[in-house]
Design an enzyme around this catalytic site. Structure first.
Site, PDB file in Angstrom:
ATOM      1  N   SER A   1      43.930  44.052  37.410  1.00 59.85           N
ATOM      2  CA  SER A   1      43.604  43.345  38.700  1.00 59.85           C
ATOM      3  C   SER A   1      44.356  41.809  38.312  1.00 59.85           C
ATOM      4  CB  SER A   1      42.119  42.502  38.694  1.00 59.85           C
ATOM      5  OG  SER A   1      41.796  41.707  37.056  1.00 59.85           O
ATOM      6  N   HIS A   2      45.665  41.479  37.606  1.00 52.44           N
ATOM      7  CA  HIS A   2      46.139  40.421  36.938  1.00 52.44           C
ATOM      8  C   HIS A   2      47.891  41.641  36.955  1.00 52.44           C
ATOM      9  CE1 HIS A   2      48.345  37.481  35.103  1.00 52.44           C
ATOM     10  NE2 HIS A   2      47.309  36.867  36.138  1.00 52.44           N
ATOM     11  N   PHE A   3      48.257  42.579  37.527  1.00 54.63           N
ATOM     12  CA  PHE A   3      48.326  42.326  39.120  1.00 54.63           C
ATOM     13  C   PHE A   3      48.654  43.926  39.087  1.00 54.63           C
ATOM     14  CE2 PHE A   3      49.718  37.888  38.749  1.00 54.63           C
ATOM     15  CZ  PHE A   3      48.783  37.399  39.606  1.00 54.63           C
TER      16      PHE A   3
END
Length: 156
Positions: free
Chosen positions: A51-53
Site C-alpha cells: 500500500s506504500h506505494f
C-alpha cells in the site's frame, strides 16, 4: 562494558514490539547504555509495501523512525534493571529523510546514547543502506517506571 549481539528471539526480551511491528531482525552489537547497531532485511513481503506505494514501494518515513526508535530501545533496556521495561519517546528532533528505502534493502540502524539520567535518555540515530545515510533523528526517550520515581511527591 563489553558489547554483545542479539538474534531476533533474544532481542524480544528487551523490548515490547512483536511481529508485524517488530522492525529489527538482528542486533549486531549492543553496548548497554552506549550504543546499538543492527538491521532489518526488507523484502517485498513486508506488510507495508503493497500500500506504500503499489507501483513504487518504499518504507514509510514513520516506520523508518519506528525502526530507529526500537534500536534505541535496545541500547537503553539492556542496562541492568531495565530489561523488558516500556520506553516512550518524549521528543524527536532534526529528522531527515535523505533517500528512499525500498524492497531488497538491508536497512541498517545505529543508535547512540549521549546521556542517561533519572530515566531520561538523550540520543541520536541513523538509518543506513549500502553504506549511505538514508535517514537520521535525535531523540529524548524515557522509561516511565524510572522517571516516575523522581517526580515531586513520589514515594521512595
Amino acid at each position: 562494558m563489553e558489547g554483545f549481539s542479539l538474534n531476533c528471539n533474544e532481542l524480544q526480551e528487551y523490548q515490547q514490539n512483536r511481529y508485524p511491528y517488530l522492525m529489527i531482525d538482528h542486533v549486531d552489537e549492543v553496548i548497554p547504555g552506549k550504543s546499538a547497531k543492527g538491521y532489518k532485511n526488507l523484502t517485498m513481503n513486508e506488510w507495508f509495501f503493497p500500500s506504500h506505494f503499489p507501483d513504487e514501494p518504499n518504507m514509510p518515513g514513520a516506520l523508518q523512525l519506528e525502526s530507529l526508535a526500537q534500536m534505541l530501545t535496545i541500547a537503553i533496556t539492556t542496562l541492568p534493571g531495565n530489561k523488558g521495561l516500556i520506553t516512550n519517546s518524549l521528543h524527536v528532533n532534526n529528522v531527515r529523510f535523505i533517500q528512499r528505502v525500498v524492497p531488497g534493502n538491508k536497512f541498517c540502524m545505529e543508535a547512540q546514547l549521549h546521556s542517561w539520567r533519572r530515566g531520561i535518555a538523550k540520543c541520536s540515530t541513523q538509518g543506513i543502506v549500502d553504506g549511505k545515510l538514508v535517514c537520521e533523528a535525535d531523540w529524548v526517550f524515557t522509561i516511565p517506571d524510572i522517571l516516575d520515581k523522581y517526580k515531586p511527591g513520589a514515594s521512595s
